[in-house]
Scaffold this active site. Structure first.
Site, short mmCIF file in Angstrom:
data_model
loop_
_atom_site.label_atom_id
_atom_site.label_comp_id
_atom_site.label_asym_id
_atom_site.label_seq_id
_atom_site.Cartn_x
_atom_site.Cartn_y
_atom_site.Cartn_z
N ARG A 61 33.81 40.74 39.47
CA ARG A 61 33.10 40.25 38.28
C ARG A 61 31.62 40.02 38.53
O ARG A 61 30.84 39.95 37.58
CB ARG A 61 33.79 39.01 37.71
CG ARG A 61 35.14 39.39 37.09
CD ARG A 61 35.83 38.25 36.48
NE ARG A 61 36.15 37.26 37.49
CZ ARG A 61 36.89 36.20 37.29
NH1 ARG A 61 37.40 35.98 36.10
NH2 ARG A 61 37.13 35.36 38.25
N GLU A 98 41.42 29.20 52.14
CA GLU A 98 42.25 28.02 52.32
C GLU A 98 43.53 28.37 53.09
O GLU A 98 43.98 27.61 53.94
CB GLU A 98 42.60 27.43 50.95
CG GLU A 98 43.28 26.09 51.03
CD GLU A 98 43.49 25.46 49.67
OE1 GLU A 98 44.26 24.49 49.59
OE2 GLU A 98 42.90 25.93 48.68
#
Length: 173
Positions: A61, A98
C-alpha cells in the site's frame, strides 16, 4: 478541515484481519479524487523544501501514495518488496516481527549513494517495517530525509523505532 475530510474517508472494519483488530480501510479514500489530492498535498507539505531524490514505497500500500509523492516532488520512485518479487541483483534486510521475522528487498542499484530518500507507507504501527526500510536504504548508501504515513496508530508507539528521523502522518489514532 482537510484532516477531518480525510478521516471521514477512512472506514473502521472491526475484527479484520482477525478478531480484536480494528482495520483502518483506506479504500474509500483511494476511491475519491478529492481525498487523494488532499492527502497527497498533506503528505508532501513538509518535504517540498527539501531536495528529495527518491521516494520509496513499502509493499504494497506504500506504492499507492508513494508514486503520487514522487510525482509531486519530481523524484524517482522505488519499491521495497517482499522476497522474490524483484528481478535482478537485490539487497535484503531481515527484521523482527512480534512472532518471527520478515524480509524486505530492493534492487541493488535502485538508489545511488548519497540520494536523499523519503520513505512512505500507508500506516505506521509498531515501526518495525519502517525501521527495516531505513536500514536497507542506508545499507545501499541512501540518506533518509524522513518518513511519512497516511495513518499513525499512536498507541503502538511506532515513532520510538524511528527516533532521530522526521516523521509526518496525516491522521493519528
Amino acid at each position: 478541515m482537510n484532516n477531518e475530510f480525510i478521516a471521514s474517508c477512512i472506514h473502521d472494519i472491526p475484527d479484520f484481519p482477525k478478531k480484536g483488530i480494528v482495520f483502518k480501510d483506506i479504500s474509500p479514500l483511494l476511491a475519491s479524487a478529492k481525498a487523494r489530492s488532499i492527502t497527497t498535498e498533506l503528505l508532501v507539505r513538509n518535504f517540498r523544501d527539501q531536495s528529495i531524490d527518491v521516494v520509496v514505497g513499502i509493499e504494497s500500500r506504500g506504492f499507492l501514495f508513494g508514486m503520487l509523492l514522487a510525482d509531486a516532488l519530481n523524484a524517482k520512485f522505488v519499491m521495497l518488496r517482499k522476497p522474490g518479487k524483484l528481478p535482478g541483483n537485490i539487497v535484503t534486510q531481515e527484521y523482527e516481527l512480534e512472532y518471527g521475522t520478515d524480509t524486505l528487498e530492493i534492487q541493488e542499484h535502485a538508489i545511488s549513494a548519497g540520494d536523499n530518500v523519503l520513505i512512505h507507507d500507508d500506516v505506521l504501527a509498531t515501526g518495525g517495517t519502517a525501521a527495516a526500510a531505513a536500514d536497507l536504504i542506508q545499507k545501499i548508501g541512501g540518506k533518509i530525509a524522513g518518513f511519512n504515513f497516511v495513518i499513525e496508530l499512536d498507541f503502538l508507539n511506532g515513532r520510538e523505532n524511528l527516533s532521530g528521523f522526521q516523521i509526518d502522518s496525516v491522521l493519528h489514532y
